[in-house]
Scaffold this active site. Structure first.
Site, PDB file in Angstrom:
ATOM      1  N   THR A 187       1.204  -0.789  -0.057  1.00  0.00           N
ATOM      2  CA  THR A 187       0.289  -0.011   0.356  1.00  0.00           C
ATOM      3  C   THR A 187       1.244   1.278  -0.680  1.00  0.00           C
ATOM      4  OG1 THR A 187      -1.696   1.328   1.082  1.00  0.00           O
ATOM      5  CG2 THR A 187      -0.264   0.457   1.877  1.00  0.00           C
ATOM      6  N   GLU A 204      -7.884  10.799  -2.635  1.00  0.00           N
ATOM      7  CA  GLU A 204      -8.378  12.737  -3.179  1.00  0.00           C
ATOM      8  C   GLU A 204      -9.767  13.378  -3.427  1.00  0.00           C
ATOM      9  OE1 GLU A 204      -3.993  13.551  -3.993  1.00  0.00           O
ATOM     10  OE2 GLU A 204      -4.621  13.136  -5.408  1.00  0.00           O
ATOM     11  N   ASN A 257      -4.686  17.869  -7.492  1.00  0.00           N
ATOM     12  CA  ASN A 257      -3.359  17.461  -7.921  1.00  0.00           C
ATOM     13  C   ASN A 257      -3.310  17.868  -9.377  1.00  0.00           C
ATOM     14  OD1 ASN A 257      -2.915  14.947  -7.089  1.00  0.00           O
ATOM     15  ND2 ASN A 257      -5.401  14.029  -7.510  1.00  0.00           N
TER      16      ASN A 257
END
Lengths: 408, 408
Positions: free
Chosen positions: A193, A279, A403
């Site tokens: 992860t 996100e 982003n």
């Protein structure tokens, strides 16, 4: 924007006997934020790790693998945010080793008893001097009660800390199990992860812990995706201090199955927390593919659905534009898929069957499910008996904002 | 928001002798828009098609494949927007066949001399009665000069029509080559594209045309991606009417290579126009992977970069956050990739080499290239001699808006 991400209250975060944590502000990228964390482990602890398969894996990942395979007794972890130390070539390796050497000197350890971790921007030189300068303050801060602080200290674009903590009775002993994780973007772990640290005061023999770490990663962190991007820095670390007095040394041990299930549940919770705080996430989606011929083809379909920007934006809009899910199933790569045998449910609503829309499907039923914050997408392929589940989130304006602005 | 998408002036769109087009408003989904287009082809034309590999392919795709393989002389095409007739099962097939039968009756043809096409929302029943009601008006509108109108008539979320037209001297004849395409979202063609129709008045023998259509699709439509989603309705159709007097009947024909190159260049232009008008596109990116061991691994790396939401949002922001490209190269799936041999250029700027940042790389140089509207990303793998190129666009707020609102 995190989806049902619950943070345990301070008094429900149990320290793990044998683990002390120190957190400080080292000014690695930004001022006024906790960005340097040190774990100190008691002698006799065992430690295992699972790491990214990204070929451009970060320098600290290479150093961790080297130190773990050397078989030295791991006694400390050092974690920085703000810089990934990835795509940094030889100078990056040198910086990761220098960090370990500096901490080893301060703690009177050998350098290979330390595991280093970094997370943040790729392709920029690690400011190793700032890390070295911050280490004494981190050590001064060492305490068994710093798990919440550490969960903050490893965050990047995460909006909330991710913590799992529980106490269980097992084999006549009380076992503590506490872990933290961070994620947010570049999340589609491959055999590991982003960063997650899970500690227990159960004792687990080293070869068994190595095997357990991989098996647990496979059912937890390796079943989540946010944007399909596998990071350069994914690391999942399991620590077993043995301080509870319970020692599990083989798969035949009477508490082995129970302990493994507890560790897997904790890891799954930490992995799902990463998705809940993906996100820009506004929805938490469980993609369950049933009746597959193999685990591989079930995952192929689940990831095709979970990665489709069209599916993810439809969920963001709460719009039951569910043909997009059929399209993703269709292009997942199962070349002999008979679409006549596929069924699609949204929550409890049967949407598609026999290659097309369920005749009794009403868009209002789809709309009802789409408005929920947690949604189960269930796909039966009609080809076999294997089921696999993947967890993901939707795709929102906020994802693009985060982003497009991450470095600024 | 389309990127450098030039529409030829009306007098530079050359009719193709042997092709007539009629366009009308049939009210299929929305009022006041051209949504039904009919192509009428002169007897003696040859027609070949390449279609989506999506297993949930649309009913009209199945009917096209059946009619083409039956070997009947194709004399007409019928195209609707507003509804994809995909994920519609048996009723969808019936609707596509009914459309062909109705048009065959009006044109005194057999039903299998007609190819049907649909594009729009998936999983909703085709309003076949509205299409049938619109056919007479489309036929009444037939004209050799309707290419621009047809380019409008096949649009969905496209913001601009996509047209390619040229005249070439070849073998003592003047050949015309005119085509249209539509795309915008759900674009990662697999062995075909969304909808594209390319016609020439060169004659091309049927078996040769079948082979040419596939070869041309492979270097044009099969090298673009917008969001990685392979549509259920991708169709690329090449029509050769033979009206110019030039007849190419084998690969040994003196004009074969020249004609193939002209068709491939036209198809590449139409494919690139789809990317230039990708949903929300603000940048046109060329991803060129060099020094690969095979075409397959070059494409694996190129698509990993082209599909990464993190790479695409960085380009949207004009932010040279180029570690994201290294991460995508690293997770593309080449398990024995030696990152020390990889080089990355942004335009003419060498960004990364020997597993890390190029020591002389300056962020201002990366910034300069990132601000341009057309950007070349060049990746050398250092493993072999194969090069492959993929075209894509960036990922903007507008993409999310369009796909969260598409049906509303």
């Amino acid at each position: 924007m995190a989806v049902n991400l619950h943070i345990p209250k301070d008094d429900a975060v149990y320290p793990v006997p044998g683990v002390e944590i120190g957190v400080t502000e080292a000014g690695i990228r930004k001022a006024d934020r906790r960005d340097l964390t040190v774990f100190k482990l008691s002698p006799g602890s065992t430690v295992a790790g699972v790491f990214t398969r990204n070929r451009f894996c970060a320098a600290p990942v290479l150093v961790c693998q080297e130190h773990l395979s050397a078989g030295a007794a791991i006694q400390a972890l050092v974690i920085n945010t703000g810089n990934a130390n990835a795509g940094t070539g030889e100078p990056g390796l040198k910086a990761a080793n220098e960090t370990c050497e500096a901490l080893a000197k301060l703690m009177a350890l050998q350098s290979n008893q330390i595991l280093p971790f970094s997370t943040g921007v790729i392709l920029e030189p690690l400011p190793v001097d700032r890390i070295k300068a911050g280490l004494p303050a981190a050590l001064k801060n060492l305490s068994a009660n710093n798990w919440v602080s550490a969960a903050h200290g490893i965050m990047t674009t995460d909006t909330l800390p991710k913590i799992h903590s529980q106490r269980i009775s097992m084999g006549g002993k009380t076992i503590t199990l506490t872990g933290i994780s961070k994620g947010a973007g570049m999340i589609r772990p491959n055999m590991a992860t982003m960063l997650s640290y899970l500690a227990t005061d159960a004792g687990i023999a080293q070869p068994l812990l190595n095997q357990l770490a991989r098996e647990i990663a496979d059912v937890s962190f390796n079943r989540i995706t946010i944007d399909g991007d596998t990071s350069t820095n994914d690391s999942f670390i399991v620590i077993a201090t043995g301080k509870s007095g319970l020692m599990v040394d083989s798969t035949a041990h009477p508490q082995y199955a129970e302990l493994k299930a507890a560790l897997a549940a904790a890891a799954t919770d930490l992995a799902q927390k990463i998705v809940r705080d993906g996100e820009g996430a506004t929805k938490f989606m469980t993609i369950r593919v049933e009746e597959a011929k193999s685990s591989a083809e079930a995952l192929q379909v689940a990831y095709a659905v979970a990665h489709s920007p069209l599916v993810k934006t439809a969920f963001f809009a709460s719009d039951p534009n569910l043909g997009r899910i059929l399209a993703a199933i269709g292009y997942a790569g199962i070349n002999d898929l008979d679409v006549g045998g596929v069924k699609l449910w949204l929550g409890d609503v049967l949407v598609a069957t026999q290659g097309g829309r369920n005749p009794s499907y009403q868009e209002t039923d789809g709309q009802r499910v789409m408005k929920e914050a947690e949604i189960l997408v269930r796909i039966a392929l009609g080809r076999g008996n294997t089921t696999e589940t993947v967890y993901t989130c939707d795709f929102s304006h906020e994802y693009v904002s985060i982003n497009a602005d991450y470095r600024s």
